[in-house]
Scaffold this motif. Structure first.
Motif, mmCIF file in Angstrom:
data_model
loop_
_atom_site.group_PDB
_atom_site.id
_atom_site.type_symbol
_atom_site.label_atom_id
_atom_site.label_comp_id
_atom_site.label_asym_id
_atom_site.label_seq_id
_atom_site.Cartn_x
_atom_site.Cartn_y
_atom_site.Cartn_z
ATOM 1 N N THR A 27 0.815 -1.063 -0.081
ATOM 2 C CA THR A 27 0.014 0.020 0.044
ATOM 3 C C THR A 27 0.694 1.276 -0.013
ATOM 4 O O THR A 27 2.092 1.233 0.540
ATOM 5 C CB THR A 27 -0.868 0.141 1.199
ATOM 6 N N LYS A 28 0.237 2.344 -0.923
ATOM 7 C CA LYS A 28 0.937 3.528 -0.608
ATOM 8 C C LYS A 28 0.053 4.505 0.136
ATOM 9 O O LYS A 28 -1.211 4.484 -0.227
ATOM 10 C CB LYS A 28 1.408 4.160 -1.885
ATOM 11 N N SER A 29 0.459 5.418 1.087
ATOM 12 C CA SER A 29 -0.792 6.323 1.706
ATOM 13 C C SER A 29 -0.157 7.800 1.891
ATOM 14 O O SER A 29 1.087 7.971 2.007
ATOM 15 C CB SER A 29 -1.157 5.615 2.998
ATOM 16 N N HIS A 30 -1.246 8.772 1.890
ATOM 17 C CA HIS A 30 -0.669 10.067 2.251
ATOM 18 C C HIS A 30 -1.592 11.074 2.580
ATOM 19 O O HIS A 30 -2.791 10.735 2.255
ATOM 20 C CB HIS A 30 0.039 10.809 1.088
ATOM 21 N N TRP A 31 -1.297 12.031 3.322
ATOM 22 C CA TRP A 31 -2.364 13.015 3.718
ATOM 23 C C TRP A 31 -1.771 14.335 2.921
ATOM 24 O O TRP A 31 -0.985 14.426 2.728
ATOM 25 C CB TRP A 31 -2.054 13.446 5.291
ATOM 26 N N ASN A 32 -3.140 14.833 2.364
ATOM 27 C CA ASN A 32 -2.894 16.138 1.958
ATOM 28 C C ASN A 32 -2.963 17.541 2.697
ATOM 29 O O ASN A 32 -3.425 17.260 3.968
ATOM 30 C CB ASN A 32 -3.590 16.380 0.473
ATOM 31 N N ARG A 33 -3.056 18.664 2.253
ATOM 32 C CA ARG A 33 -3.160 19.739 2.981
ATOM 33 C C ARG A 33 -4.415 19.933 3.638
ATOM 34 O O ARG A 33 -4.708 20.546 4.577
ATOM 35 C CB ARG A 33 -2.875 21.167 2.380
ATOM 36 N N LYS A 34 -5.546 19.514 2.973
ATOM 37 C CA LYS A 34 -6.895 19.549 3.533
ATOM 38 C C LYS A 34 -7.187 18.245 4.568
ATOM 39 O O LYS A 34 -8.354 18.269 5.060
ATOM 40 C CB LYS A 34 -7.825 19.344 2.484
ATOM 41 N N MET A 35 -6.225 17.769 5.166
ATOM 42 C CA MET A 35 -6.264 16.412 6.119
ATOM 43 C C MET A 35 -6.939 15.318 5.310
ATOM 44 O O MET A 35 -7.637 14.605 5.955
ATOM 45 C CB MET A 35 -6.785 17.060 7.277
ATOM 46 N N GLN A 36 -6.916 15.141 3.996
ATOM 47 C CA GLN A 36 -7.659 14.077 3.590
ATOM 48 C C GLN A 36 -6.667 13.002 3.220
ATOM 49 O O GLN A 36 -5.689 13.151 2.719
ATOM 50 C CB GLN A 36 -8.219 14.451 2.143
ATOM 51 N N TYR A 37 -7.232 11.726 3.694
ATOM 52 C CA TYR A 37 -6.377 10.446 3.557
ATOM 53 C C TYR A 37 -6.367 9.660 2.325
ATOM 54 O O TYR A 37 -7.576 9.394 2.074
ATOM 55 C CB TYR A 37 -6.420 9.655 4.959
#
Length: 316
Positions: A53-63
């Protein structure tokens, strides 16, 4: 000459061949084993399947969580020409395609070269199958468990057997061509049957004996109300008529010619799997729906077809 030690292959087709999902409906995900699944291993090469898996959070706190799958082909002890690695990978793709899997997205090839104490990495974005969208898939691919169906020895046999690759190329060439005449599809399928029988069973034999050798398989695939002997005789007459440019009576034409070619193709796919050493029960389970499915599609297509009698040209 460009060389590499490792080829990592990413493609949408792998999501169909290895459909295991680590992402649950509730949005959570399970731990993924970092241990590769070994598909092939000998003194010279390894092919492994990886899942992660690859995961990340963006600036809007969306996962965002993505699952990735790739094959890793590794040359042991030395670097090799990248096109040889690509060829090995393409033969793996051919095995997927033999079973009915396909995709329409471009593939990504990531190479690694071990240069002294450094790793040199470079990428290529490659071709896909360019498959005709109207290909009739006679296996329920979503029911296929690839990792249970094939062992390492069978995968190695498939990749390094030149006759298997030649038979595949001849049998499936029609699926990669945008426009392909029914007569060519039929003659290519019949030629593969002859070549297969000559290579693995009897070099000197008449076509009548060759086609009759596969009678038990035709009995399993053809509709129940079909006279199998008459059907095989009709295949032989059609082959002779096309090969010798003779307008023989009682031969396959039109939609019947297309489906005769398809039935021969199915018989050859079964025969290739048998020659690879796949268990007969597994093969029967793979093709258990093929008879009724192909017959239903044939009847549907036939009901939609019509002819307008021509006063100028002969019947197609």
């Amino acid at each position: 000459k460009i060389e590499a030690n490792v080829l990592n292959f990413e493609s949408e087709i792998l999501k169909s061949v290895f459909p295991d999902s680590i992402i649950r409906v509730d949005g959570n995900h399970e731990e993924v084993s970092k241990e590769p699944v070994v598909l092939l291993s000998n003194n010279d090469f390894e092919i492994n399947y990886f899942n992660g898996t690859k995961s990340h959070w963006n600036r809007k706190m969306q996962y965002t969580l993505l699952q990735y799958k790739y094959l890793s082909l590794k040359s042991l002890g030395r670097s090799v020409n990248i096109w040889d690695l690509c060829k090995m990978n393409n033969r793996m793709k051919n095995l997927f395609y033999l079973l009915g899997f396909s995709d329409t997205e471009a593939d990504q090839y990531s190479f690694v070269l071990f240069d002294r104490n450094e790793k040199v990495r470079f990428n290529l974005y490659g071709w896909n199958y360019k498959i005709k969208t109207d290909r009739l898939t006679y296996l329920k691919t979503y029911e296929i468990k690839f990792l249970k169906l094939f062992n390492k020895e069978q995968i190695e046999k498939w990749i390094f057997n030149e006759e298997f690759q030649k038979l595949f190329d001849l049998l499936f060439a029609k699926h990669f061509i945008k426009i392909h005449h029914r007569e060519l599809a039929f003659t290519e399928s019949v030629y593969v049957l002859e070549r297969f029988h000559r290579k693995f069973y009897s070099f000197n034999s008449s076509f009548d004996k060759r086609i009759k050798y596969f009678r038990p398989l035709f009995e399993k695939i053809l509709p129940d109300d079909t006279d199998v002997n008459q059907y095989l005789n009709k295949i032989e007459r059609t082959r002779h008529s096309i090969a010798h440019f003779e307008d023989k009576p009682n031969v396959f034409k039109g939609i019947e010619l297309y489906y005769a070619a398809l039935y021969v193709e199915i018989i050859m796919v079964i025969s290739l799997l048998v020659e690879l050493g796949i268990n007969n029960d597994e093969i029967d389970n793979l093709f258990k729906h093929s008879k009724n499915y192909v017959q239903d599609i044939y009847l549907h297509n036939k009901s939609l077809s019509f002819k307008i009698k021509s006063e100028l040209f002969p019947e197609d």
